[in-house]
Design an enzyme around this catalytic site. Structure first.
Site, PDB file in Angstrom:
ATOM      1  CB  CYS A 112      28.495   5.965 -43.787  1.00  0.00           C
ATOM      2  SG  CYS A 112      28.697   7.600 -43.045  1.00  0.00           S
ATOM      3  CG  HIS A 157      30.947   8.643 -46.861  1.00  0.00           C
ATOM      4  ND1 HIS A 157      30.008   7.749 -46.391  1.00  0.00           N
ATOM      5  CD2 HIS A 157      31.837   7.910 -47.591  1.00  0.00           C
ATOM      6  CE1 HIS A 157      30.307   6.538 -46.819  1.00  0.00           C
ATOM      7  NE2 HIS A 157      31.410   6.610 -47.537  1.00  0.00           N
ATOM      8  CG  ASP A 185      32.486   3.431 -48.248  1.00  0.00           C
ATOM      9  OD1 ASP A 185      31.748   3.101 -47.307  1.00  0.00           O
ATOM     10  OD2 ASP A 185      32.420   4.538 -48.809  1.00  0.00           O
TER      11      ASP A 185
END
Length: 285
Positions: free
Chosen positions: A78, A117, A134
């Site tokens: 991520c 995250h 995202d």
């Protein structure tokens, strides 16, 4: 990488757009935001092979360009994906706020999970609505396209369904949760499942350096213990979790298979995910 060694090499928007196969407009508008977001997900896989090898991946932009853009046979997790994507959005003329979120899949309470995250809030000139974007959430419940930051409204982003809701928590800032609608047993019926929760507090690069190091090197982190690789396909989603490959089709049907040995696992990553495994890295443990 030490601060004194960090590069100031400009982000190469043209090379990035070529990597993801985007041939559309380069405008700071909603259509470009959605299109580039989906193109990124289709082109660059999610993978944790650096962490599996005991190394925290660099978040320096030049290193990310070398690995995810020019390398073409690697992906990232991520912090890598969303750091790169944020640079792309800013180069296109959008304003980006970098956020952190608590992954709450399977948790009973938001407070059970740490903020590990990275997500993004993108603002389009002239549009009063910010968008949650995202490209780095390693799960089948991830966004395919950005969604407006609006509560209690269902959004259809490509082939998936999402909504944002407010959740109670301790603290002065409003807490949002991204929920994905998950079909069950191949049927259209299903339920809403919370994916992650976040506030709109901005985070900076040094914050992600610390979180990235922790997630990559902590021996209790799932990313340091087993391969976790996913890819968006034309008909669904592929996930390699440890020694189990799961294919989930758009209609909700699921099939599983396991590589017989290390050689087959490496071939699986090369053929199904488009990833070349670094020499010396053992996948099956």
């Amino acid at each position: 990488m030490a601060d004194s060694a960090r590069t100031t090499t400009p982000f190469d928007l043209g090379a990035y757009l070529d990597r993801i196969g985007w041939e559309g407009e380069r405008r700071p508008d909603a259509a470009t935001l959605r299109g580039v977001h989906l193109a990124h997900l289709r082109a660059i896989p999610f993978e944790n092979l650096d962490a599996l090898g005991g190394t925290a991946p660099s978040l320096d932009l030049a290193d990310l360009m070398a690995k995810l853009v020019h390398g073409r046979r690697r992906g990232g997790y991520c912090y890598e994906h969303n750091t790169l994507f944020a640079a792309a959005l800013e180069a296109l003329g959008l304003r980006v706020t970098r956020l952190t979120a608590r992954v709450v899949v399977g948790a009973d309470r938001v407070e059970e999970r740490p903020r590990t995250h990275m997500a993004l809030l993108a603002e389009i000139p002239g549009d009063p609505r910010p968008y949650l974007a995202d490209v780095g959430f390693g799960a089948i419940g991830s966004l395919l396209e950005p969604v407006p930051l609006t509560a209690d409204t269902e959004f259809h982003d490509a082939s998936r369904r999402h909504r944002l809701v407010h959740v109670p928590h301790r603290g002065p800032l409003e807490m949002w949760a991204l929920e994905a609608h998950e079909a069950r047993g191949g049927a259209s019926e299903g339920g809403w499942v919370a994916q992650y929760a976040f506030t709109l507090e901005p985070f900076e690069q040094p914050d992600y350096e610390v979180i990235n190091w922790h997630i990559a090197t902590n021996p209790r982190s799932p990313f340091s213990r087993r391969p976790y690789v996913q890819r968006l396909t034309a008909d669904g989603h592929l996930l390699l979790d440890g020694d189990r490959l799961t294919e989930t089709r758009a209609d909700g049907t699921v099939t599983e298979r396991r590589p017989a040995d290390e050689t087959e696992a490496r071939r699986m990553l090369a053929e199904d995910f488009g990833i070349d495994v670094p020499e010396g890295l053992t996948l099956l443990r």
